[in-house]
Design an enzyme around this catalytic site. Structure first.
Site, PDB file in Angstrom:
ATOM      1  N   TYR A  57       0.975  -1.256   0.095  1.00 27.90           N
ATOM      2  CA  TYR A  57       0.091  -0.104   0.170  1.00 27.90           C
ATOM      3  C   TYR A  57       0.515   1.230  -0.413  1.00 27.90           C
ATOM      4  CZ  TYR A  57      -3.702  -2.989   1.608  1.00 27.90           C
ATOM      5  OH  TYR A  57      -4.684  -4.524   2.747  1.00 27.90           O
ATOM      6  N   HIS A  70      -6.696   1.735  -1.150  1.00 29.43           N
ATOM      7  CA  HIS A  70      -6.923   0.000  -1.304  1.00 29.43           C
ATOM      8  C   HIS A  70      -4.790  -0.751  -2.141  1.00 29.43           C
ATOM      9  CE1 HIS A  70     -10.772  -0.458  -1.860  1.00 29.43           C
ATOM     10  NE2 HIS A  70     -11.211   1.028  -2.374  1.00 29.43           N
ATOM     11  N   LYS A  91      -5.008  -5.396  -9.146  1.00 32.71           N
ATOM     12  CA  LYS A  91      -3.442  -5.391  -8.849  1.00 32.71           C
ATOM     13  C   LYS A  91      -2.476  -5.719  -9.550  1.00 32.71           C
ATOM     14  CE  LYS A  91      -5.329  -6.442  -3.690  1.00 32.71           C
ATOM     15  NZ  LYS A  91      -5.863  -5.205  -3.445  1.00 32.71           N
TER      16      LYS A  91
END
Length: 235
Positions: free
Chosen positions: A148, A156, A193
């Site tokens: 992060y 997020h 991601k």
């Protein structure tokens, strides 16, 4: 990839209190109070006052443990976290189960004996922390870490991280087959991601702390190829 902030005002809060500032506050506070941690298997337990508990939480070190004690707050640190606080930030002392203080060399060898991948995982963890990123376990996503830009309550995670040690078949085997790569990339994409592979290179030096200087970290991002984004413009 742009940060995906959680809610209105999250970016402003992160800018007002950068992670470097929060970690520095924790470091200073632990040094002033001469805080100690207790080795317990593959983790380190730390008992702190309320003020320090807030600093641990804000700087994202450890996990709080619920107890019946009102005056003490307990945190459980992973080995990489504990060694980073002890060796790099030099703000946490650690004692063994015999209640005797452990120096950095003793801790290094103890943690290696408990977890074979500790040296490479520590290098990956410290690589991110030195850049003021927050690192959490990535087991729920099938990777080693998730990273992060700031506190997980504000943003997020952007990267799903795999740690590979050159010459180590146990770790490199995870991406040796194309099907493994494909599945991992699809999983990362489904949770928004980017897959980041950290290749940890090391030489034959095994003497602590010189061995830490022999490690190098190489970053590689792996993404899906999109025909629409890579098609030549035909007119």
């Amino acid at each position: 990839m742009e940060p995906r902030w959680k809610g209105k005002g999250s970016e402003a809060k992160a800018l007002a209190d950068p992670m470097s500032k929060l970690v520095a506050q924790l470091q200073s506070s632990l040094i002033q109070t001469n805080t100690c941690g207790l080795l317990s298997g593959c983790s380190v337990l730390v008992a702190v006052e309320t003020e320090h508990a807030d600093l641990f939480s804000h700087s994202c070190f450890g996990q709080p443990i619920l107890t019946a004690e009102k005056d003490k707050h307990w945190f459980q640190l992973g080995m990489e976290e504990a060694f980073y606080l002890c060796h790099f930030l030099k703000c946490l002392k650690i004692v063994g189960e015999d209640n005797c203080p452990k120096d950095d060399g003793e801790l290094w060898h103890y943690m290696k004996s408990r977890k074979a991948t500790f040296p490479t995982f520590y290098m990956a963890y410290s690589h991110f922390r030195k850049k003021n990123w927050v690192v959490r376990s990535g087991l729920q996503y099938g990777v080693d870490f998730i990273a992060y830009r700031h506190h997980p309550s504000l943003v997020h995670s952007e990267y799903a991280v795999l740690v590979l040690s050159e010459g180590d078949d146990d770790t490199n085997g995870r991406l040796r087959l194309w099907s493994d790569v494909h599945c991992t990339i699809r999983l990362c994409g489904s949770v928004a991601k980017t897959l980041l592979v950290l290749s940890i290179k090391k030489n034959q030096c095994s003497v602590f702390p010189l061995c830490l200087e022999s490690y190098t970290v190489v970053e590689r991002t792996i993404t899906r190829w999109s025909p629409k984004q890579n098609r030549e413009d035909c007119q």
